[in-house]
Design a protein around this motif. Sequence first.
Motif, PDB file in Angstrom:
ATOM      1  N   THR A 111       6.394   0.867   3.545  1.00 28.57           N
ATOM      2  CA  THR A 111       6.573  -0.331   2.744  1.00 28.57           C
ATOM      3  C   THR A 111       7.077   0.042   1.351  1.00 28.57           C
ATOM      4  O   THR A 111       7.219   1.224   1.021  1.00 28.57           O
ATOM      5  CB  THR A 111       5.257  -1.124   2.639  1.00 28.57           C
ATOM      6  N   ILE A 112       7.351  -0.971   0.548  1.00 21.64           N
ATOM      7  CA  ILE A 112       7.818  -0.799  -0.825  1.00 21.64           C
ATOM      8  C   ILE A 112       6.896  -1.581  -1.743  1.00 21.64           C
ATOM      9  O   ILE A 112       6.547  -2.736  -1.448  1.00 21.64           O
ATOM     10  CB  ILE A 112       9.271  -1.301  -0.985  1.00 21.64           C
ATOM     11  N   ILE A 113       6.494  -0.951  -2.867  1.00 23.65           N
ATOM     12  CA  ILE A 113       5.609  -1.614  -3.815  1.00 23.65           C
ATOM     13  C   ILE A 113       6.108  -1.366  -5.233  1.00 23.65           C
ATOM     14  O   ILE A 113       6.932  -0.475  -5.464  1.00 23.65           O
ATOM     15  CB  ILE A 113       4.144  -1.115  -3.686  1.00 23.65           C
ATOM     16  N   ASP A 114       5.616  -2.149  -6.172  1.00 23.33           N
ATOM     17  CA  ASP A 114       5.905  -1.888  -7.581  1.00 23.33           C
ATOM     18  C   ASP A 114       5.208  -0.593  -7.987  1.00 23.33           C
ATOM     19  O   ASP A 114       4.027  -0.389  -7.677  1.00 23.33           O
ATOM     20  CB  ASP A 114       5.406  -3.041  -8.457  1.00 23.33           C
ATOM     21  N   GLU A 115       5.936   0.256  -8.694  1.00 19.84           N
ATOM     22  CA  GLU A 115       5.392   1.559  -9.065  1.00 19.84           C
ATOM     23  C   GLU A 115       4.110   1.428  -9.883  1.00 19.84           C
ATOM     24  O   GLU A 115       3.175   2.220  -9.719  1.00 19.84           O
ATOM     25  CB  GLU A 115       6.433   2.354  -9.856  1.00 19.84           C
ATOM     26  N   ARG A 116       4.033   0.430 -10.732  1.00 20.57           N
ATOM     27  CA  ARG A 116       2.865   0.294 -11.601  1.00 20.57           C
ATOM     28  C   ARG A 116       1.596  -0.059 -10.829  1.00 20.57           C
ATOM     29  O   ARG A 116       0.488   0.081 -11.350  1.00 20.57           O
ATOM     30  CB  ARG A 116       3.134  -0.766 -12.673  1.00 20.57           C
ATOM     31  N   THR A 117       1.750  -0.530  -9.583  1.00 21.68           N
ATOM     32  CA  THR A 117       0.568  -0.899  -8.796  1.00 21.68           C
ATOM     33  C   THR A 117       0.094   0.223  -7.890  1.00 21.68           C
ATOM     34  O   THR A 117      -0.978   0.113  -7.277  1.00 21.68           O
ATOM     35  CB  THR A 117       0.863  -2.136  -7.929  1.00 21.68           C
ATOM     36  N   ALA A 118       0.872   1.322  -7.797  1.00 22.34           N
ATOM     37  CA  ALA A 118       0.544   2.384  -6.842  1.00 22.34           C
ATOM     38  C   ALA A 118      -0.821   2.997  -7.111  1.00 22.34           C
ATOM     39  O   ALA A 118      -1.574   3.299  -6.178  1.00 22.34           O
ATOM     40  CB  ALA A 118       1.627   3.463  -6.882  1.00 22.34           C
ATOM     41  N   ARG A 119      -1.178   3.185  -8.373  1.00 23.85           N
ATOM     42  CA  ARG A 119      -2.444   3.846  -8.704  1.00 23.85           C
ATOM     43  C   ARG A 119      -3.648   3.031  -8.261  1.00 23.85           C
ATOM     44  O   ARG A 119      -4.744   3.578  -8.053  1.00 23.85           O
ATOM     45  CB  ARG A 119      -2.518   4.120 -10.204  1.00 23.85           C
ATOM     46  N   ASP A 120      -3.465   1.719  -8.125  1.00 20.05           N
ATOM     47  CA  ASP A 120      -4.560   0.863  -7.646  1.00 20.05           C
ATOM     48  C   ASP A 120      -4.538   0.709  -6.132  1.00 20.05           C
ATOM     49  O   ASP A 120      -5.587   0.645  -5.488  1.00 20.05           O
ATOM     50  CB  ASP A 120      -4.472  -0.525  -8.294  1.00 20.05           C
ATOM     51  N   ILE A 121      -3.316   0.668  -5.560  1.00 21.53           N
ATOM     52  CA  ILE A 121      -3.196   0.395  -4.129  1.00 21.53           C
ATOM     53  C   ILE A 121      -3.537   1.610  -3.280  1.00 21.53           C
ATOM     54  O   ILE A 121      -4.198   1.489  -2.242  1.00 21.53           O
ATOM     55  CB  ILE A 121      -1.775  -0.106  -3.817  1.00 21.53           C
ATOM     56  N   ILE A 122      -3.111   2.807  -3.696  1.00 20.99           N
ATOM     57  CA  ILE A 122      -3.332   3.995  -2.858  1.00 20.99           C
ATOM     58  C   ILE A 122      -4.820   4.250  -2.594  1.00 20.99           C
ATOM     59  O   ILE A 122      -5.211   4.496  -1.434  1.00 20.99           O
ATOM     60  CB  ILE A 122      -2.644   5.225  -3.479  1.00 20.99           C
ATOM     61  N   PRO A 123      -5.708   4.195  -3.597  1.00 18.44           N
ATOM     62  CA  PRO A 123      -7.137   4.365  -3.277  1.00 18.44           C
ATOM     63  C   PRO A 123      -7.665   3.294  -2.327  1.00 18.44           C
ATOM     64  O   PRO A 123      -8.517   3.584  -1.463  1.00 18.44           O
ATOM     65  CB  PRO A 123      -7.815   4.259  -4.651  1.00 18.44           C
TER      66      PRO A 123
END
Length: 290
Positions: free
Chosen positions: A258-270
Amino acid sequence: MKLRLGIPKGSLQQATIQLFSDAGFKIYENGRSYFPATDDPELECMLIRAQEMARYVEHGALDAGLTGLDWVLESGLEVHAVCDLVYAKQSRGKVRWVLAVPDDSPYQRPEDLAGKIVATELVNVTRNYFQQRNIPLKSVDFSWGATEVKAPVLADAIVEVTETGSSLRANRLRIVETVLESNTQLIANVNAWTDAWKRQKIENIALMLLGAMEAQGRVGLMLNVRDCDLPAVLAVLPALQRPTVSALADEGWVAVNTIIDERTARDIIPRLKAAGGSGIVEYPLNKVVL
């Protein structure tokens, strides 16, 4: 055959060259030359002020060029609008031309400026704005620059471009109304647009520029997940469209992309890890072609 392309000289020059680089086209500036080289043998570039771009595109000196909607409207010339372009530096990809007066001015509405002087670089658009509202002005004066300092000594009001309004506030000016919202556009000569080869080349450039813009601020994610955990993982993902789910060789497992906004990655990955995702990989994107 070559496509003659105008690159806006000035404030958008570096951002434009960077956008083309992100799209896969290298443009090499050469000191004071107005003809930068490119790595595309089918592309010939020329640096032209955005204010003049529509004129040279309309006359056929250029096949296509990048300029603002504001300058296209100001010119009144006939060109073909290919696509809108959003530069990362621009707030929401748009700028505003606003009617502004000094903070202590008695003028509260455009109608209050009847019989007054307005200074601006965008003369034709400003004149049309007041004419459409049946507000007669004493004059619309062309400003060669530093328009913020013209009011109230040289003009009663100004029409000036702004992104955040900070420059206007710093000069003790108050916004009365937005005259025009503008964004950067790729425009083409009408005759060039009817030429099959040139049109295809312009469309290909537009496709790659738009793909590069869509990738700005986004990253790709891929991970593996058990079938039983897939609903929980999908609930975490705010996908650009819908995540791609494909079966793996190991029975009972699937891969998710999938594709996500880079700024949200730190919250989504955990959260993905907690939902049962494994082998999570974040990777950069060069282009996203929708």
